[in-house]
Design a protein around this motif. Structure first.
Motif, PDB file in Angstrom:
ATOM      1  N   ALA A  91       0.828  -1.208   0.000  1.00 51.12           N
ATOM      2  CA  ALA A  91       0.000   0.000   0.000  1.00 51.12           C
ATOM      3  C   ALA A  91       0.859   1.254   0.000  1.00 51.12           C
ATOM      4  CB  ALA A  91      -0.921  -0.005   1.216  1.00 51.12           C
ATOM      5  N   ALA A  92       1.950   1.242   0.781  1.00 55.99           N
ATOM      6  CA  ALA A  92       2.829   2.415   0.855  1.00 55.99           C
ATOM      7  C   ALA A  92       3.468   2.703  -0.493  1.00 55.99           C
ATOM      8  CB  ALA A  92       3.903   2.193   1.922  1.00 55.99           C
ATOM      9  N   VAL A  93       3.890   1.651  -1.184  1.00 61.04           N
ATOM     10  CA  VAL A  93       4.510   1.836  -2.502  1.00 61.04           C
ATOM     11  C   VAL A  93       3.506   2.396  -3.500  1.00 61.04           C
ATOM     12  CG1 VAL A  93       5.549   0.667  -4.478  1.00 61.04           C
ATOM     13  CG2 VAL A  93       6.263   0.061  -2.169  1.00 61.04           C
ATOM     14  N   ILE A  94       2.334   1.765  -3.582  1.00 63.27           N
ATOM     15  CA  ILE A  94       1.339   2.196  -4.577  1.00 63.27           C
ATOM     16  C   ILE A  94       0.836   3.607  -4.278  1.00 63.27           C
ATOM     17  CG2 ILE A  94      -0.923   1.712  -5.576  1.00 63.27           C
ATOM     18  CD1 ILE A  94      -0.407  -1.249  -5.105  1.00 63.27           C
ATOM     19  N   SER A  95       0.579   3.904  -2.998  1.00 60.96           N
ATOM     20  CA  SER A  95       0.086   5.244  -2.659  1.00 60.96           C
ATOM     21  C   SER A  95       1.172   6.297  -2.884  1.00 60.96           C
ATOM     22  CB  SER A  95      -0.407   5.291  -1.205  1.00 60.96           C
ATOM     23  OG  SER A  95       0.631   5.014  -0.289  1.00 60.96           O
ATOM     24  N   ALA A  96       2.442   5.913  -2.685  1.00 62.25           N
ATOM     25  CA  ALA A  96       3.540   6.845  -2.965  1.00 62.25           C
ATOM     26  C   ALA A  96       3.635   7.130  -4.458  1.00 62.25           C
ATOM     27  CB  ALA A  96       4.861   6.271  -2.441  1.00 62.25           C
ATOM     28  N   VAL A  97       3.459   6.093  -5.262  1.00 60.98           N
ATOM     29  CA  VAL A  97       3.465   6.279  -6.719  1.00 60.98           C
ATOM     30  C   VAL A  97       2.360   7.248  -7.127  1.00 60.98           C
ATOM     31  CG1 VAL A  97       3.039   5.163  -8.942  1.00 60.98           C
ATOM     32  CG2 VAL A  97       4.496   4.038  -7.243  1.00 60.98           C
ATOM     33  N   ILE A  98       1.163   7.015  -6.615  1.00 57.63           N
ATOM     34  CA  ILE A  98       0.021   7.874  -6.959  1.00 57.63           C
ATOM     35  C   ILE A  98       0.245   9.286  -6.439  1.00 57.63           C
ATOM     36  CG2 ILE A  98      -2.454   8.239  -6.588  1.00 57.63           C
ATOM     37  CD1 ILE A  98      -2.746   5.176  -6.489  1.00 57.63           C
ATOM     38  N   GLY A  99       0.788   9.405  -5.215  1.00 59.11           N
ATOM     39  CA  GLY A  99       1.063  10.730  -4.651  1.00 59.11           C
ATOM     40  C   GLY A  99       2.054  11.508  -5.491  1.00 59.11           C
ATOM     41  N   CYS A 100       3.101  10.845  -5.955  1.00 61.33           N
ATOM     42  CA  CYS A 100       4.091  11.519  -6.807  1.00 61.33           C
ATOM     43  C   CYS A 100       3.490  11.888  -8.166  1.00 61.33           C
ATOM     44  CB  CYS A 100       5.322  10.630  -6.982  1.00 61.33           C
ATOM     45  SG  CYS A 100       6.340  10.479  -5.494  1.00 61.33           S
ATOM     46  N   LEU A 101       2.581  11.048  -8.664  1.00 63.67           N
ATOM     47  CA  LEU A 101       1.898  11.390  -9.923  1.00 63.67           C
ATOM     48  C   LEU A 101       0.988  12.605  -9.734  1.00 63.67           C
ATOM     49  CD1 LEU A 101       0.961   7.834 -11.286  1.00 63.67           C
ATOM     50  CD2 LEU A 101       2.770   9.358 -12.102  1.00 63.67           C
ATOM     51  N   PHE A 102       0.318  12.682  -8.582  1.00 65.73           N
ATOM     52  CA  PHE A 102      -0.474  13.878  -8.261  1.00 65.73           C
ATOM     53  C   PHE A 102       0.425  15.114  -8.267  1.00 65.73           C
ATOM     54  CE2 PHE A 102      -3.880  11.501  -5.560  1.00 65.73           C
ATOM     55  CZ  PHE A 102      -4.558  11.166  -6.719  1.00 65.73           C
ATOM     56  N   MET A 103       1.595  14.962  -7.647  1.00 69.93           N
ATOM     57  CA  MET A 103       2.524  16.087  -7.559  1.00 69.93           C
ATOM     58  C   MET A 103       3.026  16.489  -8.946  1.00 69.93           C
ATOM     59  SD  MET A 103       3.660  18.124  -5.201  1.00 69.93           S
ATOM     60  CE  MET A 103       3.532  17.270  -3.630  1.00 69.93           C
ATOM     61  N   ALA A 104       3.212  15.500  -9.816  1.00 71.22           N
ATOM     62  CA  ALA A 104       3.719  15.779 -11.165  1.00 71.22           C
ATOM     63  C   ALA A 104       2.671  16.427 -12.054  1.00 71.22           C
ATOM     64  CB  ALA A 104       4.222  14.484 -11.804  1.00 71.22           C
ATOM     65  N   PHE A 105       1.434  15.883 -12.025  1.00 71.02           N
ATOM     66  CA  PHE A 105       0.417  16.326 -12.978  1.00 71.02           C
ATOM     67  C   PHE A 105      -0.513  17.408 -12.435  1.00 71.02           C
ATOM     68  CE2 PHE A 105       1.677  12.209 -14.662  1.00 71.02           C
ATOM     69  CZ  PHE A 105       1.721  12.454 -16.031  1.00 71.02           C
ATOM     70  N   ILE A 106      -0.784  17.403 -11.138  1.00 69.95           N
ATOM     71  CA  ILE A 106      -1.677  18.414 -10.565  1.00 69.95           C
ATOM     72  C   ILE A 106      -0.899  19.662 -10.158  1.00 69.95           C
ATOM     73  CG2 ILE A 106      -3.251  18.965  -8.657  1.00 69.95           C
ATOM     74  CD1 ILE A 106      -4.084  16.053  -8.593  1.00 69.95           C
ATOM     75  N   ALA A 107       0.157  19.448  -9.362  1.00 68.13           N
ATOM     76  CA  ALA A 107       0.915  20.586  -8.837  1.00 68.13           C
ATOM     77  C   ALA A 107       2.058  21.010  -9.747  1.00 68.13           C
ATOM     78  CB  ALA A 107       1.468  20.223  -7.464  1.00 68.13           C
ATOM     79  N   LYS A 108       2.573  20.075 -10.549  1.00 67.14           N
ATOM     80  CA  LYS A 108       3.734  20.332 -11.405  1.00 67.14           C
ATOM     81  C   LYS A 108       4.923  20.813 -10.567  1.00 67.14           C
ATOM     82  CE  LYS A 108       0.793  21.440 -15.369  1.00 67.14           C
ATOM     83  NZ  LYS A 108       0.888  20.148 -16.023  1.00 67.14           N
ATOM     84  N   MET A 109       5.145  20.104  -9.448  1.00 60.17           N
ATOM     85  CA  MET A 109       6.223  20.442  -8.526  1.00 60.17           C
ATOM     86  C   MET A 109       7.235  19.299  -8.452  1.00 60.17           C
ATOM     87  SD  MET A 109       4.209  22.293  -5.358  1.00 60.17           S
ATOM     88  CE  MET A 109       5.632  23.268  -4.853  1.00 60.17           C
ATOM     89  N   PRO A 110       8.506  19.612  -8.224  1.00 53.58           N
ATOM     90  CA  PRO A 110       9.564  18.577  -8.179  1.00 53.58           C
ATOM     91  C   PRO A 110       9.713  17.960  -6.787  1.00 53.58           C
ATOM     92  CG  PRO A 110      10.553  20.739  -7.992  1.00 53.58           C
ATOM     93  CD  PRO A 110       9.066  20.978  -8.168  1.00 53.58           C
ATOM     94  N   LEU A 111       8.582  17.564  -6.199  1.00 48.43           N
ATOM     95  CA  LEU A 111       8.592  17.094  -4.822  1.00 48.43           C
ATOM     96  C   LEU A 111       8.208  15.614  -4.724  1.00 48.43           C
ATOM     97  CD1 LEU A 111       6.956  20.180  -3.084  1.00 48.43           C
ATOM     98  CD2 LEU A 111       9.365  19.707  -3.503  1.00 48.43           C
ATOM     99  N   VAL A 112       8.443  15.033  -3.560  1.00 44.67           N
ATOM    100  CA  VAL A 112       8.201  13.609  -3.339  1.00 44.67           C
ATOM    101  C   VAL A 112       7.133  13.422  -2.265  1.00 44.67           C
ATOM    102  CG1 VAL A 112       9.232  11.425  -2.609  1.00 44.67           C
ATOM    103  CG2 VAL A 112      10.590  13.061  -3.937  1.00 44.67           C
ATOM    104  N   VAL A 113       6.089  12.663  -2.587  1.00 50.49           N
ATOM    105  CA  VAL A 113       5.037  12.329  -1.619  1.00 50.49           C
ATOM    106  C   VAL A 113       5.238  10.882  -1.206  1.00 50.49           C
ATOM    107  CG1 VAL A 113       2.566  12.180  -1.192  1.00 50.49           C
ATOM    108  CG2 VAL A 113       3.460  13.977  -2.673  1.00 50.49           C
ATOM    109  N   TYR A 114       5.752  10.714   0.002  1.00 47.65           N
ATOM    110  CA  TYR A 114       6.085   9.392   0.544  1.00 47.65           C
ATOM    111  C   TYR A 114       5.475   9.272   1.944  1.00 47.65           C
ATOM    112  CZ  TYR A 114       9.448   7.208  -2.712  1.00 47.65           C
ATOM    113  OH  TYR A 114      10.041   6.554  -3.765  1.00 47.65           O
ATOM    114  N   PRO A 115       5.565   8.108   2.569  1.00 44.97           N
ATOM    115  CA  PRO A 115       5.060   7.962   3.932  1.00 44.97           C
ATOM    116  C   PRO A 115       5.693   8.976   4.885  1.00 44.97           C
ATOM    117  CG  PRO A 115       5.506   5.815   3.003  1.00 44.97           C
ATOM    118  CD  PRO A 115       6.034   6.811   2.020  1.00 44.97           C
TER     119      PRO A 115
END
Length: 479
Positions: free
Chosen positions: A62-86
């Motif tokens: 779950a942590a891996v998949i949610s991190a992937v989705i979080g980083c995709l949100f950051m890439a496509f919604i926010a367009k920011m060079p940040l990492v969404v991890y646990p």
């Protein structure tokens, strides 16, 4: 390549970067942040004869998949060079404060860890939904502006000390004693090595190995090694095996088992019913409110402070008065909040924008393409899932202690000359650690702030937000 850069670039500011730079930045951020995904399964799945392997497997996937989705949100919604991890701090609170609170509320000290975990996922889901509503409407920024600056400054170091205490506990460097509450590991037992039980030998060796790992991590960080956390965890784990501080009786590569455990115990398996049967409605509401407020406030503080701080350092935001920049940051907070909802639905740890993601920004990352690269690399971790159980707690502990060390840097911004500011911040620091509860620490800090401002005649410095949040926190002690 230029079209990709343009698509993932922020619109309010011109950035100078290249496709190669963004890819390298993503690789750097990935290796700097991966330790959080390695750590959280052991934190939530700790204990039990098999270490609650089914929960650990579920949390990892779950942590891996949610991190992937979080980083995709950051890439496509926010367009920011940040990492969404646990989130290390929030996960620590969840695993070592929130879940024990649920056990106490149930009145059954043998309450199944799986039940605790699935009730906890329900509370994280509520927190994520509330956080998302506040972020999408822009209210998060307004609410946090109402929290006193001194307490906002102290909260991050307080969580750092909380994580440090957790790391010391997992390493065995600090142990509980009836006479002094806590004490250093008893190295005198080295003189009686031959008479020690195997478990006592392992514990003693583990403490020594963890301390060596901490020193090694500090050295790597000093040398600015980009993958310092990962290298330190791997080297410390190897040392633990070589010295006999840790051993595995049996290991099988079963990738399918991890996904089965995730589907059976984590995926949409939150328990929204059991907690209401544990006690009368008052105590239940008090505990639920306390946990949700603590998770919400720490997540929101963490997300906004980290997102704004890294964006400002990268030149993507000018200052607090840069309105376009603040809207840009809020998109990052929205991505952060939405990933928390996803994480709860999947059965993972609370997510946030992690400070370690600044490594990629320091390497030149300026667009959402950096986050996309992190998402792709993170997805590959699913293949390595079965090996996560090979990482002992004594190898994770140095990373936790060192993260706590790094989080203390914010104390330099405290105003030590004004006791009405300094004392509430001090209360936050000590009470988060010594009550082992982030929510209680924040509550007492806010209460101290309000009372000191009242008795010193500085009522105008008390915000309505502070009063409301304090009252909500205090309800946990009354209900």
């Amino acid at each position: 390549m230029k079209h990709a850069i343009d698509f993932f670039s922020p619109k309010h500011v011109k950035v100078e970067t290249t496709f190669r730079t963004e890819v390298l930045a993503g690789v750097t951020s990935f290796f700097a942040s991966i330790f959080t995904i390695l750590a959280v399964p052991n934190m939530i799945g700790i204990g039990g004869p098999d270490g609650y392997a089914n929960i650990r497997n579920a949390v990892f996937v779950a942590a891996v998949i949610s991190a992937v989705i979080g980083c995709l949100f950051m890439a496509f919604i926010a367009k920011m060079p940040l990492v969404v991890y646990p989130a290390m701090g929030t996960t620590s609170y969840f695993a070592f404060s929130a879940l024990p609170m649920i056990v106490v509320l149930s009145g059954d000290e043998n309450l199944a860890r799986l039940t605790q975990y699935q009730i906890g996922m329900f509370l994280i889901l509520i927190t994520g939904v509330l956080f998302s509503i506040l972020a999408v409407t822009g209210l998060t920024d307004k609410i946090l502006n109402g929290i006193p600056k001194n307490i906002k400054i102290a909260t991050v170091p307080a969580i750092g000390l909380f994580i440090t205490l957790l790391g010391l506990r997992l390493s065995g460097l600090v142990v509980g004693t009836p006479s002094t509450f806590v004490a250093f590991a008893n190295l005198r037992n080295l003189r009686n090595w031959a008479t020690l039980e195997p478990s006592e030998r392992s514990a003693l060796l583990g403490a020594i190995v963890a301390f060596i790992g901490l020193l090694f991590l500090g050295f790597l960080h000093y040398k600015k090694v980009k993958a310092s956390f990962v290298i330190a965890i791997v080297v410390t784990a190897i040392l633990a095996y070589v010295t006999g501080a840790y051993s595995i009786d049996n290991f099988t590569f079963s990738l399918g088992q991890q996904f089965r455990d995730w589907a059976n115990y984590g995926l949409f398996r939150f328990d929204a019913v059991s907690i209401w049967s544990f006690s009368s409605i008052g105590p239940v509401i008090g505990v639920v409110l306390s946990i949700i407020l603590a998770l919400l406030l720490t997540n929101a503080l963490d997300a906004i402070a980290t997102t704004f701080g890294i964006a400002k350092g990268a030149g993507l935001v000018k200052d607090d008065n840069d309105m376009e920049g603040r809207k840009y940051v809020n998109k990052g907070v929205v991505a952060d909040a939405l990933s928390s909802v996803v994480g709860a639905c999947l059965g993972g740890a609370p997510n946030t924008t992690v400070v370690s993601g600044s490594a990629g920004v320091n390497a030149g990352g300026r667009t959402g393409l950096t986050s996309l690269v992190v998402a792709i690399l993170t997805a590959l971790l699913l293949i390595a899932g079965p090996f996560v159980g090979l990482i002992p707690n004594v190898a994770i502990a140095p990373a936790l202690i060192f993260v706590g060390c790094l989080m203390l840097s914010g104390l330099k911004d405290l105003d030590f000359s004004d006791m009405t500011d300094y004392l509430p911040a001090f209360v936050a620091l000590i009470m988060v650690v010594f009550t082992f509860n982030i929510g209680t620490g924040i509550c007492l800090a806010l209460l101290t702030h309000i009372l000191l401002k009242l008795v010193t005649g500085r009522v105008k410095e008390i915000s309505l937000v502070s009063v409301i949040v304090t009252i909500l926190f205090l309800l946990q002690f009354i209900l």
